[in-house]
Design an enzyme around this catalytic site. Structure first.
Site, PDB file in Angstrom:
ATOM      1  N   SER B  95       0.833  -1.204   0.000  1.00 55.60           N
ATOM      2  CA  SER B  95       0.000   0.000   0.000  1.00 55.60           C
ATOM      3  C   SER B  95       0.872   1.260   0.000  1.00 55.60           C
ATOM      4  CB  SER B  95      -0.951  -0.050   1.202  1.00 55.60           C
ATOM      5  OG  SER B  95      -1.915   0.959   1.097  1.00 55.60           O
ATOM      6  N   ASP B 217     -10.313  -4.747  -4.954  1.00 53.88           N
ATOM      7  CA  ASP B 217      -9.678  -3.976  -3.888  1.00 53.88           C
ATOM      8  C   ASP B 217     -10.396  -2.637  -3.801  1.00 53.88           C
ATOM      9  OD1 ASP B 217      -8.076  -2.428  -2.256  1.00 53.88           O
ATOM     10  OD2 ASP B 217      -6.188  -3.017  -3.192  1.00 53.88           O
ATOM     11  N   HIS B 245      -7.667  -5.241   0.378  1.00 50.26           N
ATOM     12  CA  HIS B 245      -6.482  -4.435   0.134  1.00 50.26           C
ATOM     13  C   HIS B 245      -5.221  -5.105   0.677  1.00 50.26           C
ATOM     14  CE1 HIS B 245      -4.341  -0.818  -0.795  1.00 50.26           C
ATOM     15  NE2 HIS B 245      -4.048  -0.546   0.447  1.00 50.26           N
TER      16      HIS B 245
END
Lengths: 403, 266
Positions: B95, B217, B245
């Protein structure tokens, strides 16, 4: 024939109870696959959401019921924690209803494995009141924080108003001062000043009033201005301090509150030989850090606190400041600082040893060293500390040879 | 304090194998890697750490100013690589850490020689034709969400968490003991993460890069992964049939396999 005993629990209603408890439970219930796809949902939650079962089951994921902010929170916090811990509870979120309203809820989920297939069971508790209450708490905390900031700002400004913004420049001498407040919230009770007097003389004092806070600030103000105004015409320091005593005695203060200790001094700057006259009313004795590398306390013991009794004893002394000598006034917050993780106080012996290790030292050097000492003490400093140092710079070679 | 303690560095795995540095994203700490780690350890040397402010890091090193944008975190990654003398590492960033890796890699080219970007997003907020998936209002909503969820954090817990490591740990693992973060720190990290726009920095990546995205996601949709793939020259893209995610939790086997394949073939 109607069945008898409808009002009495019988076997058949008892069997229906679990199903009824699921569907009409006081909390919303739903189960999803690991990817969030809704498998089952109870009537309570459907009612809250204003949705039909067919709209949700198999078609909708749990996160789709959340607002965008909560969706991010779900993906970054809720789902990872659930996956790692197997359960999670007490998470605040807002569900979106069919009508577009937001429903504040608290969520709890548990990860279950059903024949090798992972299922997430989630309970949803309506939390409108609780969230409102929490928001109130948050608001109250924010307002308390603001008030605290304001109080600290006031304390800072008030404190500053009781100290000289900067020390005046004395010809042929150097000076330095430091004020170390023990608390950001309260105005301390220490004070000092250095000011010009008639006939080329200079007056200075450093004192400590009883107590802290606004009352102490008012008292400091009274003591400070009485000292300064009386000093303009009163040459006898003992009489001067007794005048302050009389003024404090007139204060209609609670019990023994209107009391203070102080050292007052005056000097006339003379080429390398300034005569300093000092008077003390119950204050810790000043230090003389000599050009010869020694340090000693001045004999100013025996004076009594001002404001406690009529006609207190005042201790007086005279000292000569020569080239390289530094006179240090301080408050007892320094000597009473806790050291050795609170087991001991710093005490006057250690301060004397510290001063000796510095000697000879300029006022600036002494004040800087005491500042770092206070930093070292950290939380051990319970009380405010004021330091005022005056000194004669070392003689230049010419001046020394002329002596 | 030593860097390895400040960042709560944990090293494990095969000392002779390729070096992987696993960097966690916003919302958790290095615990995020607990399911893929054992799959990587037999063949790789694995280093994990907590960013300052997260997990077991030294909270006294936290600074609102320094960590208000991603450069502060990237500087930490650079420092960590230097202090631990990591060389020829594959930086695996999840991320926001994918972006942090993009920023750090060009600074230490001999230390970070490959990148794995797991569900990356160089910019979460929509901008013109670019679809990051969120509006500015959405991000403000997230900040509100953080405000109302002090998960695992309270004034009484803070000293325990921040306390020195010599102090005995509480006997029982607390609820929500993973991923604890002070709300003040979380707010700053959230802003740094979700308001960052590092699209222009993708061009600066010259090392072999793998992008791992999930088919579904909600945070970093596939368009965003495709965007990253298009803007990093020669990058590879793997789309896992996974939801969420955090594929290192929802699809650890597939995630580890993708990383290992990339390590073996790039």
């Amino acid at each position: 024939m109607t069945r008898a005993g409808r009002s009495q629990p019988d076997e058949s209603t008892g069997q229906q109870a679990p199903a009824d408890l699921y569907d009409r439970s006081p909390c919303g219930l739903l189960s999803t696959r690991a990817d969030g796809t809704i498998l089952t949902v109870n009537a309570t939650l459907l009612g809250w959401l204003g949705r039909e079962r067919e709209e949700l089951v198999g078609k909708c994921r749990f996160v789709d019921l959340l607002g965008v902010g909560d969706r991010i929170y779900h993906e970054t916090h809720y789902a990872p924690l659930l996956s790692m811990q197997g359960s999670i509870a007490g998470v605040a979120a807002e569900l979106r209803t069919a009508g577009g309203d937001r429903l504040p809820v608290l969520l709890a989920s548990r990860l279950r494995s059903d024949a090798g297939v992972e299922v997430i069971h989630t309970a949803v508790v309506e939390a409108r009141d609780r969230r409102g209450y929490e928001r109130e708490l948050l608001r109250a905390r924010e307002s308390a924080d603001r008030e605290r900031d304001r109080a600290q700002r006031l304390a800072r400004v008030l404190q500053r108003s009781l100290l000289p913004p900067r020390l005046p420049t004395l010809p042929g001498m150097t000076t330095a001062a430091h004020y170390h407040p023990a608390s950001a919230d309260e105005v301390g009770g220490d004070f000092y000043d250095l000011f010009r007097l008639p006939d080329d003389r200079w007056g200075f004092f450093l004192g400590d009033v009883c107590g802290k806070g606004p009352e102490a600030a008012a008292l400091t103000s009274l003591a400070r201005y009485t000292l300064r105004s009386t000093a303009t015409h009163e040459h006898d320091h003992a009489v001067l301090l007794r005048t302050v005593n009389a003024v404090l005695r007139q204060e209609e203060h609670d019990a023994a509150a209107a009391q203070c200790t102080v050292v007052f001094g005056s000097l006339r700057v003379d080429e390398g030989r300034s005569i300093v006259r000092l008077a003390s009313a119950g204050h810790p004795p000043p230090l003389l850090i000599g050009a010869d590398g020694t340090a000693r306390y001045l004999d100013l013991l025996g004076g009594q606190v001002l404001g406690a009794i009529d006609n207190p004893t005042i201790a007086v002394a005279t000292v000569e400041l020569r080239f390289g000598d530094t006179l240090v006034l301080y408050s007892d917050g320094l000597t009473e600082a806790r050291i050795d993780t609170g087991r001991n106080r710093y005490e006057e012996e250690r301060l004397l040893a510290f001063a000796t290790s510095l000697a000879p030292a300029s006022p600036t050097a002494v004040v800087a060293s005491i500042q770092s000492l206070l930093t070292q003490f950290g939380d051990g400093v319970d009380d405010d500390v004021a330091v005022l140092a005056l000194g004669v710079p070392p003689a230049s070679n010419d001046a020394a040879s002329a002596r | 304090m030593e860097a390895s303690r400040r960042f709560n560095v944990q090293q494990s795995g095969n000392p002779g194998g390729p070096l992987l540095v696993l960097a966690h994203g916003f919302g958790c700490d290095q615990n995020m890697w607990r399911m893929v780690r054992p799959l990587l350890e037999p063949t790789c040397r694995v280093v994990t750490f907590d960013y300052i402010g997260a997990g077991g890091s030294d909270l006294s090193a936290w600074d609102a100013e320094r960590y208000s944008n991603l450069d502060g975190y990237a500087a930490d990654v650079v420092e960590l690589c230097r202090k631990l003398d990591l060389r020829d590492a594959v930086f695996v960033g999840h991320s926001v850490s994918a972006t942090i890796g993009v920023l750090a890699a060009p600074v230490v080219p001999e230390r970070i020689t490959r990148l794995v970007l797991v569900t990356p997003s160089p910019c979460f907020v929509d901008d013109g034709d670019y679809r990051g998936g969120f509006s500015r209002d959405d991000i403000d909503e997230l900040l509100t969400s953080l405000e109302s969820n002090y998960l695992g954090w309270s004034a009484t817990m803070a000293p325990v968490i921040m306390g020195n490591p010599d102090r005995p740990v509480l006997g029982q693992e607390l609820t929500n003991s993973f991923c604890r973060m002070s709300p003040d720190i979380a707010r700053v990290f959230a802003r740094a993460t979700f308001l960052a726009d590092n699209r222009a920095d993708l061009d600066g990546v010259t090392v072999p890069t793998l992008i791992v995205q999930c088919a579904h996601d909600a945070i970093a949709p596939r368009e965003v992964g495709d965007y990253v793939h298009d803007h990093i020259r020669g990058s590879r893209l793997v789309t896992l049939d996974a939801t969420g995610h955090c594929p290192q939790l929802s699809a650890p086997d597939e995630t580890a396999a993708a990383i290992l394949r990339f390590v073996a073939t790039s």
